[in-house]
Every structure is written in C-alpha cells, then in structure tokens.
Design a protein around this motif. Structure first.
Motif, PDB file in Angstrom:
ATOM      1  N   GLU A 106       0.830  -1.206   0.000  1.00 29.33           N
ATOM      2  CA  GLU A 106       0.000   0.000   0.000  1.00 29.33           C
ATOM      3  C   GLU A 106       0.866   1.259   0.000  1.00 29.33           C
ATOM      4  O   GLU A 106       0.565   2.231  -0.701  1.00 29.33           O
ATOM      5  CB  GLU A 106      -0.926  -0.005   1.222  1.00 29.33           C
ATOM      6  N   LYS A 107       1.937   1.237   0.787  1.00 26.68           N
ATOM      7  CA  LYS A 107       2.826   2.393   0.804  1.00 26.68           C
ATOM      8  C   LYS A 107       3.471   2.601  -0.560  1.00 26.68           C
ATOM      9  O   LYS A 107       3.589   3.743  -1.044  1.00 26.68           O
ATOM     10  CB  LYS A 107       3.901   2.209   1.880  1.00 26.68           C
ATOM     11  N   ARG A 108       3.870   1.492  -1.208  1.00 24.39           N
ATOM     12  CA  ARG A 108       4.471   1.616  -2.540  1.00 24.39           C
ATOM     13  C   ARG A 108       3.459   2.140  -3.542  1.00 24.39           C
ATOM     14  O   ARG A 108       3.789   2.982  -4.389  1.00 24.39           O
ATOM     15  CB  ARG A 108       5.007   0.260  -2.987  1.00 24.39           C
ATOM     16  N   ILE A 109       2.223   1.633  -3.455  1.00 28.50           N
ATOM     17  CA  ILE A 109       1.177   2.096  -4.375  1.00 28.50           C
ATOM     18  C   ILE A 109       0.894   3.575  -4.162  1.00 28.50           C
ATOM     19  O   ILE A 109       0.728   4.342  -5.121  1.00 28.50           O
ATOM     20  CB  ILE A 109      -0.092   1.248  -4.193  1.00 28.50           C
ATOM     21  N   GLU A 110       0.805   3.990  -2.892  1.00 24.87           N
ATOM     22  CA  GLU A 110       0.563   5.401  -2.608  1.00 24.87           C
ATOM     23  C   GLU A 110       1.693   6.270  -3.159  1.00 24.87           C
ATOM     24  O   GLU A 110       1.443   7.333  -3.741  1.00 24.87           O
ATOM     25  CB  GLU A 110       0.424   5.603  -1.098  1.00 24.87           C
ATOM     26  N   ALA A 111       2.932   5.802  -2.973  1.00 25.49           N
ATOM     27  CA  ALA A 111       4.060   6.574  -3.506  1.00 25.49           C
ATOM     28  C   ALA A 111       4.007   6.620  -5.037  1.00 25.49           C
ATOM     29  O   ALA A 111       4.265   7.666  -5.650  1.00 25.49           O
ATOM     30  CB  ALA A 111       5.375   5.950  -3.044  1.00 25.49           C
ATOM     31  N   ARG A 112       3.646   5.475  -5.641  1.00 23.64           N
ATOM     32  CA  ARG A 112       3.546   5.441  -7.111  1.00 23.64           C
ATOM     33  C   ARG A 112       2.421   6.353  -7.609  1.00 23.64           C
ATOM     34  O   ARG A 112       2.587   7.071  -8.605  1.00 23.64           O
ATOM     35  CB  ARG A 112       3.293   4.001  -7.572  1.00 23.64           C
ATOM     36  N   LEU A 113       1.282   6.325  -6.901  1.00 24.40           N
ATOM     37  CA  LEU A 113       0.180   7.203  -7.291  1.00 24.40           C
ATOM     38  C   LEU A 113       0.569   8.670  -7.154  1.00 24.40           C
ATOM     39  O   LEU A 113       0.217   9.501  -8.006  1.00 24.40           O
ATOM     40  CB  LEU A 113      -1.054   6.902  -6.426  1.00 24.40           C
ATOM     41  N   VAL A 117       0.488  11.232 -10.126  1.00 22.77           N
ATOM     42  CA  VAL A 117      -0.261  12.495 -10.074  1.00 22.77           C
ATOM     43  C   VAL A 117       0.659  13.667 -10.383  1.00 22.77           C
ATOM     44  O   VAL A 117       0.303  14.595 -11.141  1.00 22.77           O
ATOM     45  CB  VAL A 117      -0.916  12.653  -8.684  1.00 22.77           C
ATOM     46  N   GLU A 118       1.845  13.628  -9.808  1.00 19.78           N
ATOM     47  CA  GLU A 118       2.805  14.707 -10.081  1.00 19.78           C
ATOM     48  C   GLU A 118       3.191  14.722 -11.550  1.00 19.78           C
ATOM     49  O   GLU A 118       3.268  15.806 -12.176  1.00 19.78           O
ATOM     50  CB  GLU A 118       4.044  14.512  -9.204  1.00 19.78           C
ATOM     51  N   ALA A 119       3.427  13.513 -12.118  1.00 17.21           N
ATOM     52  CA  ALA A 119       3.770  13.443 -13.541  1.00 17.21           C
ATOM     53  C   ALA A 119       2.617  13.935 -14.414  1.00 17.21           C
ATOM     54  O   ALA A 119       2.829  14.627 -15.421  1.00 17.21           O
ATOM     55  CB  ALA A 119       4.146  12.014 -13.912  1.00 17.21           C
ATOM     56  N   GLU A 120       1.384  13.580 -14.004  1.00 17.30           N
ATOM     57  CA  GLU A 120       0.222  14.034 -14.767  1.00 17.30           C
ATOM     58  C   GLU A 120       0.079  15.545 -14.714  1.00 17.30           C
ATOM     59  O   GLU A 120      -0.247  16.195 -15.727  1.00 17.30           O
ATOM     60  CB  GLU A 120      -1.039  13.366 -14.223  1.00 17.30           C
ATOM     61  N   GLN A 121       0.312  16.108 -13.530  1.00 17.64           N
ATOM     62  CA  GLN A 121       0.245  17.564 -13.406  1.00 17.64           C
ATOM     63  C   GLN A 121       1.316  18.226 -14.264  1.00 17.64           C
ATOM     64  O   GLN A 121       1.052  19.239 -14.949  1.00 17.64           O
ATOM     65  CB  GLN A 121       0.404  17.967 -11.940  1.00 17.64           C
ATOM     66  N   ASN A 122       2.518  17.652 -14.227  1.00 20.98           N
ATOM     67  CA  ASN A 122       3.590  18.206 -15.057  1.00 20.98           C
ATOM     68  C   ASN A 122       3.248  18.080 -16.541  1.00 20.98           C
ATOM     69  O   ASN A 122       3.496  19.010 -17.329  1.00 20.98           O
ATOM     70  CB  ASN A 122       4.909  17.491 -14.761  1.00 20.98           C
ATOM     71  N   LEU A 123       2.660  16.925 -16.906  1.00 17.87           N
ATOM     72  CA  LEU A 123       2.273  16.727 -18.301  1.00 17.87           C
ATOM     73  C   LEU A 123       1.175  17.693 -18.713  1.00 17.87           C
ATOM     74  O   LEU A 123       1.193  18.238 -19.834  1.00 17.87           O
ATOM     75  CB  LEU A 123       1.806  15.282 -18.501  1.00 17.87           C
ATOM     76  N   ALA A 124       0.223  17.896 -17.780  1.00 18.34           N
ATOM     77  CA  ALA A 124      -0.845  18.842 -18.095  1.00 18.34           C
ATOM     78  C   ALA A 124      -0.293  20.245 -18.306  1.00 18.34           C
ATOM     79  O   ALA A 124      -0.716  20.970 -19.220  1.00 18.34           O
ATOM     80  CB  ALA A 124      -1.870  18.838 -16.964  1.00 18.34           C
TER      81      ALA A 124
END
Length: 206
Positions: A106-113, A117-124
């Motif tokens: 769960e911690k790994r998934i949260e970090a990946r998410l 999200v950060e990558a998506e924001q940067n892409l946006a």
C-alpha cells in the motif's frame, strides 16, 4: 467277777495330711504377661509411628508421581491442544507477514500514485504550454493566410488535408475565408465545407 477292762482310749483322730502348697503362678505370671503385652504394644506403636513418618515423608513424592502419571486420553488431549496452539501461532505469523506485506505494498502504491499524479500535473502543464504555443502558431499562420491573396493561398489549402484546412479556414475572417474557398477546386471546397458544417452541428444553438 471280772473287773471290766477299761475301754480303750479312742485313737486320736488322724491329722489330715498337710496340703502341699500350690505353686502360685498368678501374680508373677500375670506381671510377666502384662510386661510382654506392654513391650509388644510399644513395639507396635513404634512401628506404627515410624510407618506414619515414612508415609508422611513419602506423601509429597507420591503426590508428584501422581501428578506426573496421567491417563493416555489426557495425554492425547494435551498433545492435540499443543498442536492446535502451534498451528494457531503459525497462522498468526503468516497473517502478520501478510499484513506487513500488504502495508508495504500500500505504501508503494501510494508513492507510485503520488508520482503519477505529479507526472500528470507536469504533463498537463506541458500540454497547456504546448497548446498555447500551438494556438499562437496557428493564430500567426491564420494571420499570414489572411494577408495572402486568395488565389495564392488556394493552392496551399488544396495541398492540406481537408480537416487541417477546415481548421484554418474556420478561424479566418469570413470574407477572407470565402475568397479562398472560391479560389479552391469545387470538390475540395465542398469537402472542407462539409467538415466545417459538421464541426458546428453539435454546438448549442442558444
């Protein structure tokens, strides 16, 4: 006349025979017997007391032995209880390991998410910048095409794909766009007109 003889003196009565003294075995024997009984009683009392002491000393050991000696059924039940406890401990360990693995996942998934999200924001942001730059480029091209003569711009629009040409023409001034459409081949102009009409068909009327 004969003188009568005096009557003989009566014979003295025989003395009774002296009784032989009986051997009294009463008091002496009774004392001896009583002494023997007393000695026997003391011996028995001493033996009983010694046995009682031995029994008292042996009681804890006997109790311990009684505690150690159990019936087979009780031993089997105790073995089954131990087996169940061991299985429960193993199951608890497996569940604990699974819980730790799930928590780590769960911690790994949260970090990946979070990274996604950060990558998506940067892409946006990048897309927004690119769209803005592309829009500025298109606006600049529209201005260029508007300043061209319609007969000079018509060959360029004929070489473009109909969708691309319709995009440019829809952003040009109506009179300039009409002049370019008039200079185009009728088939090309018709195709571009259909695309432009289709784009606005779904637009709200009010």
């Amino acid at each position: 006349m004969k003188t009568p003889r005096p009557a003989p003196a009566p014979a003295p009565a025989p003395k009774p025979a002296a009784r032989k003294p009986r051997r009294r075995i009463g008091r002496g024997s009774l004392v001896l017997i009583a002494a023997l009984f007393a000695a026997s009683g003391l011996v028995r009392f001493g033996s009983g007391f010694a046995l009682a002491l031995d029994s008292a000393e042996a009681t804890p050991a006997a109790a311990e032995t009684a505690e150690c000696v159990t019936e087979p059924g009780v031993m089997q039940l105790y073995s089954e209880v131990q087996t169940r406890e061991r299985k429960l401990a193993e199951r608890e360990k497996v569940l604990s390991d699974r819980s730790q693995a799930i928590t780590l996942a769960e911690k790994r998934i949260e970090a990946r998410l979070a990274s996604l999200v950060e990558a998506e924001q940067n892409l946006a942001q990048t897309v927004t910048i690119a769209d803005k730059a592309a829009d500025e480029d298109v606006t600049r091209l529209v201005t260029v095409y508007e300043n061209m003569k319609p007969k000079d711009a018509a060959p360029l629009f004929s070489a473009m794909s109909p969708d691309f040409a319709a995009g440019f023409l829809s952003r040009m001034r109506p009179e300039t766009s009409a002049a370019v459409m008039a200079a185009l081949d009728p088939k090309v102009a018709y195709t571009i007109s259909v695309i432009m009409a289709g784009r606005n068909a779904g637009a709200p009327q009010n």
